[in-house]
Design a protein around this motif. Structure first.
Motif, PDB file in Angstrom:
ATOM      1  N   LEU A  82      -8.760  -7.184  -9.751  1.00  0.00           N
ATOM      2  CA  LEU A  82      -8.704  -8.010  -8.554  1.00  0.00           C
ATOM      3  C   LEU A  82      -9.989  -7.837  -7.777  1.00  0.00           C
ATOM      4  O   LEU A  82     -10.399  -6.717  -7.479  1.00  0.00           O
ATOM      5  CB  LEU A  82      -7.509  -7.621  -7.676  1.00  0.00           C
ATOM      6  N   ARG A  83     -10.616  -8.943  -7.433  1.00  0.00           N
ATOM      7  CA  ARG A  83     -11.818  -8.919  -6.603  1.00  0.00           C
ATOM      8  C   ARG A  83     -11.490  -9.551  -5.252  1.00  0.00           C
ATOM      9  O   ARG A  83     -10.932 -10.654  -5.191  1.00  0.00           O
ATOM     10  CB  ARG A  83     -12.962  -9.686  -7.266  1.00  0.00           C
ATOM     11  N   ILE A  84     -11.825  -8.822  -4.191  1.00  0.00           N
ATOM     12  CA  ILE A  84     -11.677  -9.341  -2.834  1.00  0.00           C
ATOM     13  C   ILE A  84     -13.083  -9.513  -2.275  1.00  0.00           C
ATOM     14  O   ILE A  84     -13.819  -8.539  -2.117  1.00  0.00           O
ATOM     15  CB  ILE A  84     -10.859  -8.374  -1.960  1.00  0.00           C
ATOM     16  N   ASP A  85     -13.456 -10.744  -1.993  1.00  0.00           N
ATOM     17  CA  ASP A  85     -14.816 -11.007  -1.532  1.00  0.00           C
ATOM     18  C   ASP A  85     -15.103 -10.347  -0.191  1.00  0.00           C
ATOM     19  O   ASP A  85     -16.196  -9.821   0.025  1.00  0.00           O
ATOM     20  CB  ASP A  85     -15.058 -12.515  -1.437  1.00  0.00           C
ATOM     21  N   ALA A  86     -14.139 -10.379   0.724  1.00  0.00           N
ATOM     22  CA  ALA A  86     -14.366  -9.792   2.045  1.00  0.00           C
ATOM     23  C   ALA A  86     -13.043  -9.459   2.709  1.00  0.00           C
ATOM     24  O   ALA A  86     -12.049 -10.169   2.550  1.00  0.00           O
ATOM     25  CB  ALA A  86     -15.167 -10.747   2.927  1.00  0.00           C
ATOM     26  N   ILE A  87     -13.041  -8.337   3.449  1.00  0.00           N
ATOM     27  CA  ILE A  87     -11.922  -7.950   4.300  1.00  0.00           C
ATOM     28  C   ILE A  87     -12.442  -7.898   5.730  1.00  0.00           C
ATOM     29  O   ILE A  87     -13.429  -7.208   6.013  1.00  0.00           O
ATOM     30  CB  ILE A  87     -11.346  -6.586   3.895  1.00  0.00           C
ATOM     31  N   GLU A  88     -11.801  -8.630   6.614  1.00  0.00           N
ATOM     32  CA  GLU A  88     -12.267  -8.726   7.997  1.00  0.00           C
ATOM     33  C   GLU A  88     -11.171  -8.258   8.948  1.00  0.00           C
ATOM     34  O   GLU A  88     -10.006  -8.642   8.797  1.00  0.00           O
ATOM     35  CB  GLU A  88     -12.678 -10.159   8.320  1.00  0.00           C
ATOM     36  N   LEU A  89     -11.541  -7.419   9.909  1.00  0.00           N
ATOM     37  CA  LEU A  89     -10.630  -6.976  10.959  1.00  0.00           C
ATOM     38  C   LEU A  89     -11.090  -7.543  12.290  1.00  0.00           C
ATOM     39  O   LEU A  89     -12.276  -7.454  12.634  1.00  0.00           O
ATOM     40  CB  LEU A  89     -10.582  -5.448  11.046  1.00  0.00           C
ATOM     41  N   LYS A  90     -10.149  -8.126  13.036  1.00  0.00           N
ATOM     42  CA  LYS A  90     -10.463  -8.723  14.331  1.00  0.00           C
ATOM     43  C   LYS A  90      -9.585  -8.088  15.407  1.00  0.00           C
ATOM     44  O   LYS A  90      -8.373  -7.986  15.247  1.00  0.00           O
ATOM     45  CB  LYS A  90     -10.232 -10.235  14.300  1.00  0.00           C
ATOM     46  N   ASP A  91     -10.237  -7.657  16.482  1.00  0.00           N
ATOM     47  CA  ASP A  91      -9.513  -7.101  17.639  1.00  0.00           C
ATOM     48  C   ASP A  91      -8.495  -6.051  17.202  1.00  0.00           C
ATOM     49  O   ASP A  91      -7.316  -6.125  17.553  1.00  0.00           O
ATOM     50  CB  ASP A  91      -8.821  -8.221  18.416  1.00  0.00           C
ATOM     51  N   SER A  92      -8.963  -5.091  16.447  1.00  0.00           N
ATOM     52  CA  SER A  92      -8.061  -4.096  15.850  1.00  0.00           C
ATOM     53  C   SER A  92      -8.342  -2.699  16.384  1.00  0.00           C
ATOM     54  O   SER A  92      -9.280  -2.478  17.155  1.00  0.00           O
ATOM     55  CB  SER A  92      -8.196  -4.122  14.316  1.00  0.00           C
ATOM     56  N   GLU A  93      -7.497  -1.751  15.966  1.00  0.00           N
ATOM     57  CA  GLU A  93      -7.642  -0.353  16.336  1.00  0.00           C
ATOM     58  C   GLU A  93      -7.662   0.508  15.079  1.00  0.00           C
ATOM     59  O   GLU A  93      -6.998   0.184  14.088  1.00  0.00           O
ATOM     60  CB  GLU A  93      -6.482   0.096  17.232  1.00  0.00           C
ATOM     61  N   VAL A  94      -8.427   1.591  15.136  1.00  0.00           N
ATOM     62  CA  VAL A  94      -8.507   2.523  14.014  1.00  0.00           C
ATOM     63  C   VAL A  94      -8.351   3.939  14.542  1.00  0.00           C
ATOM     64  O   VAL A  94      -9.005   4.326  15.518  1.00  0.00           O
ATOM     65  CB  VAL A  94      -9.840   2.395  13.247  1.00  0.00           C
ATOM     66  N   ASP A  95      -7.454   4.701  13.917  1.00  0.00           N
ATOM     67  CA  ASP A  95      -7.343   6.134  14.179  1.00  0.00           C
ATOM     68  C   ASP A  95      -7.997   6.873  13.019  1.00  0.00           C
ATOM     69  O   ASP A  95      -7.549   6.766  11.871  1.00  0.00           O
ATOM     70  CB  ASP A  95      -5.876   6.558  14.290  1.00  0.00           C
ATOM     71  N   PHE A  96      -9.076   7.609  13.328  1.00  0.00           N
ATOM     72  CA  PHE A  96      -9.732   8.438  12.315  1.00  0.00           C
ATOM     73  C   PHE A  96      -9.301   9.882  12.533  1.00  0.00           C
ATOM     74  O   PHE A  96      -9.595  10.482  13.568  1.00  0.00           O
ATOM     75  CB  PHE A  96     -11.253   8.311  12.414  1.00  0.00           C
ATOM     76  N   TYR A  97      -8.568  10.412  11.557  1.00  0.00           N
ATOM     77  CA  TYR A  97      -8.087  11.792  11.617  1.00  0.00           C
ATOM     78  C   TYR A  97      -8.937  12.651  10.685  1.00  0.00           C
ATOM     79  O   TYR A  97      -9.047  12.360   9.495  1.00  0.00           O
ATOM     80  CB  TYR A  97      -6.624  11.881  11.197  1.00  0.00           C
ATOM     81  N   ASP A  98      -9.536  13.695  11.243  1.00  0.00           N
ATOM     82  CA  ASP A  98     -10.408  14.574  10.461  1.00  0.00           C
ATOM     83  C   ASP A  98      -9.737  15.932  10.300  1.00  0.00           C
ATOM     84  O   ASP A  98      -9.632  16.717  11.249  1.00  0.00           O
ATOM     85  CB  ASP A  98     -11.757  14.736  11.166  1.00  0.00           C
ATOM     86  N   GLY A  99      -9.256  16.187   9.073  1.00  0.00           N
ATOM     87  CA  GLY A  99      -8.588  17.452   8.793  1.00  0.00           C
ATOM     88  C   GLY A  99      -9.518  18.533   8.303  1.00  0.00           C
ATOM     89  O   GLY A  99      -9.062  19.633   7.971  1.00  0.00           O
ATOM     90  N   SER A 100     -10.812  18.246   8.245  1.00  0.00           N
ATOM     91  CA  SER A 100     -11.765  19.231   7.731  1.00  0.00           C
ATOM     92  C   SER A 100     -12.216  20.218   8.798  1.00  0.00           C
ATOM     93  O   SER A 100     -12.946  21.158   8.503  1.00  0.00           O
ATOM     94  CB  SER A 100     -12.991  18.526   7.151  1.00  0.00           C
ATOM     95  N   LEU A 101     -11.778  20.018  10.057  1.00  0.00           N
ATOM     96  CA  LEU A 101     -12.247  20.856  11.152  1.00  0.00           C
ATOM     97  C   LEU A 101     -11.289  21.976  11.519  1.00  0.00           C
ATOM     98  O   LEU A 101     -11.623  22.859  12.295  1.00  0.00           O
ATOM     99  CB  LEU A 101     -12.511  19.990  12.393  1.00  0.00           C
ATOM    100  N   GLY A 102     -10.079  21.927  10.987  1.00  0.00           N
ATOM    101  CA  GLY A 102      -9.107  22.954  11.316  1.00  0.00           C
ATOM    102  C   GLY A 102      -7.741  22.580  10.786  1.00  0.00           C
ATOM    103  O   GLY A 102      -7.572  21.639  10.022  1.00  0.00           O
ATOM    104  N   ARG A 103      -6.743  23.354  11.200  1.00  0.00           N
ATOM    105  CA  ARG A 103      -5.389  23.116  10.702  1.00  0.00           C
ATOM    106  C   ARG A 103      -4.844  21.784  11.183  1.00  0.00           C
ATOM    107  O   ARG A 103      -4.190  21.053  10.443  1.00  0.00           O
ATOM    108  CB  ARG A 103      -4.464  24.250  11.148  1.00  0.00           C
ATOM    109  N   LYS A 104      -5.071  21.451  12.446  1.00  0.00           N
ATOM    110  CA  LYS A 104      -4.584  20.194  13.001  1.00  0.00           C
ATOM    111  C   LYS A 104      -5.704  19.168  12.988  1.00  0.00           C
ATOM    112  O   LYS A 104      -6.784  19.421  13.536  1.00  0.00           O
ATOM    113  CB  LYS A 104      -4.077  20.403  14.429  1.00  0.00           C
ATOM    114  N   PRO A 105      -5.481  17.991  12.368  1.00  0.00           N
ATOM    115  CA  PRO A 105      -6.553  16.988  12.311  1.00  0.00           C
ATOM    116  C   PRO A 105      -7.001  16.557  13.698  1.00  0.00           C
ATOM    117  O   PRO A 105      -6.197  16.361  14.607  1.00  0.00           O
ATOM    118  CB  PRO A 105      -5.897  15.829  11.553  1.00  0.00           C
ATOM    119  N   VAL A 106      -8.308  16.419  13.853  1.00  0.00           N
ATOM    120  CA  VAL A 106      -8.898  15.914  15.089  1.00  0.00           C
ATOM    121  C   VAL A 106      -8.887  14.388  15.037  1.00  0.00           C
ATOM    122  O   VAL A 106      -9.217  13.790  14.014  1.00  0.00           O
ATOM    123  CB  VAL A 106     -10.332  16.443  15.263  1.00  0.00           C
ATOM    124  N   ASN A 107      -8.487  13.772  16.142  1.00  0.00           N
ATOM    125  CA  ASN A 107      -8.331  12.318  16.170  1.00  0.00           C
ATOM    126  C   ASN A 107      -9.423  11.661  17.014  1.00  0.00           C
ATOM    127  O   ASN A 107      -9.675  12.081  18.140  1.00  0.00           O
ATOM    128  CB  ASN A 107      -6.954  11.947  16.713  1.00  0.00           C
TER     129      ASN A 107
END
Length: 379
Positions: A149-174
């Motif tokens: 399957l090829r998807i030419d483009a994925i576009e997000l408009k007026d959206s929100e993203v939560d980036f959780y980083d678990g590499s910094l400790g036991r509890k992921p940093v958000n």
């Protein structure tokens, strides 16, 4: 007498038009159950494609596109948020001609008022939509391949993203990004080969003013090669403390951060020169481990802020082999920022090496390597 044909002609035309309208209405009535059946069948296919964790509201079939409302994918066990994807509206524009070929193709997927959560594992691996992307690769491997399957483009408009980083400790940093506008593609499933262009603009909410983040460049998910420029402006430093400071160091009472970073990964090696500007910086009272801030004597930082108008400007370069088990991006960032800070403030490098080596737990060898890279010393 000669006018009667002209009088009859409009009447006949009206009758033909009325008859044609009635025929169209009858055809639409007859096609409505088939149309509804097609929408219901398509909804089942969408759910099957998204996986058992997904729920879908209504499905609308249009000319050349499919609109899906109320899309949600529940997160797997152990994920830091309840959902990995949510969208008020998801529009898919399929290439119908690809249905008769060996490779299916979607022109564009548009997510409106969406939500996406990403997780960086303790080992530093970035995970996105695991129930969709990871399962697709597993199914393809189990079936011996063949699906494409090829998807030419994925576009997000007026959206929100939560980036959780678990590499910094036991509890992921958000870190939450809002008012996000993004475009990514093309994307080749399931092998993820080929370059995908990336463009992202978003806000990081804070008072008294919001920060901004911008990403642009390309990456190849299969090989992890990339060339991406990251620009941060007016970011509240307190939101990035886990990346800049060790837990034992003095924290930030207030401060704004600007960052320019050009990251490249080629043949499994990272090179990322950057420039960091700290403004309106005020440290919390009290010291930390050895009275340090970003690996440098807190007293030296406070003195530099007083003489430099509450701002510090420093440059650094992140480098390393991403396949080397000894390579840690977080610790490399800490060391490089400490060296850059020492250089900017004119702090004795030997003292800085001791404090950073103790704080990172990597010892003097790792920090000494960073100093060697910076100053070209053979000592």
């Amino acid at each position: 007498m000669s006018e009667s044909p002209n009088i009859a002609a409009p009447s006949a035309a009206r009758r033909r038009g009325r008859g044609l309208l009635i025929a169209v209405i009858v055809i639409l009535i007859l096609l409505l159950p088939a149309w509804q059946g097609a929408a219901f069948a398509l909804k089942r296919q969408v759910l099957a494609a998204l996986g058992p964790e997904a729920t879908v509201g209504r499905v609308h079939i249009g000319l050349g596109s499919v609109l899906v409302e109320g899309v949600s994918i529940a997160a797997p066990k152990g994920w830091p948020s309840a959902q990995t994807l949510r969208a008020e509206r998801l529009r898919v524009e399929p290439d119908l001609r690809s249905l008769f070929s060996g490779q299916y193709r979607v022109g564009q997927i548009t997510i409106e008022q969406g939500y996406l959560s990403l997780l960086r594992s303790r080992e530093g691996k970035l995970r996105l939509l695991p129930s969709l992307l990871e399962r697709a690769r597993e199914k393809d491997q189990a079936s011996g391949g063949g699906f494409a399957l090829r998807i030419d483009a994925i576009e997000l408009k007026d959206s929100e993203v939560d980036f959780y980083d678990g590499s910094l400790g036991r509890k992921p940093v958000n870190l939450r990004l809002e008012a996000l506008q993004a475009r990514f593609g093309p994307l080749q499933l399931p092998e993820l080969q080929g370059r995908s262009e990336l463009q992202v603009e978003a806000l990081v909410r804070s008072k008294p003013r919001d920060g901004t983040i911008k990403l642009e460049g390309w990456l190849e998910l299969a090989t992890q090669e990339s060339d991406v420029k990251l620009t941060l402006r007016e970011i509240d430093m307190k939101q990035l403390e886990p990346y800049l400071l060790k837990a034992s160091e003095a924290g930030v009472e207030r401060g704004r951060l600007d960052l320019d970073l050009h990251s490249k990964v080629k043949q499994r090696r990272l090179t990322a020169p950057g420039r960091l500007l700290l403004r309106d910086l005020k440290l919390r009272s009290g010291g930390g481990f050895g009275g340090t801030f970003m690996g440098v004597s807190r007293g030296a930082v406070v003195g530099a802020l007083k003489s430099g108008g509450d701002r510090i400007d420093l440059s650094f370069t992140l480098e390393g082999n991403i396949d080397n088990p000894q390579f840690s991006l977080n610790e490399t960032l800490s060391v490089k920022l400490a060296v850059g800070m020492a250089q900017s403030l004119g702090v004795g490098v030997a003292d800085m090496v001791k404090s950073v080596g103790s704080a990172t737990g990597r010892g003097l060898g790792a920090v000494g390597g960073a100093v060697k890279d910076l100053f070209g010393s053979d000592d």
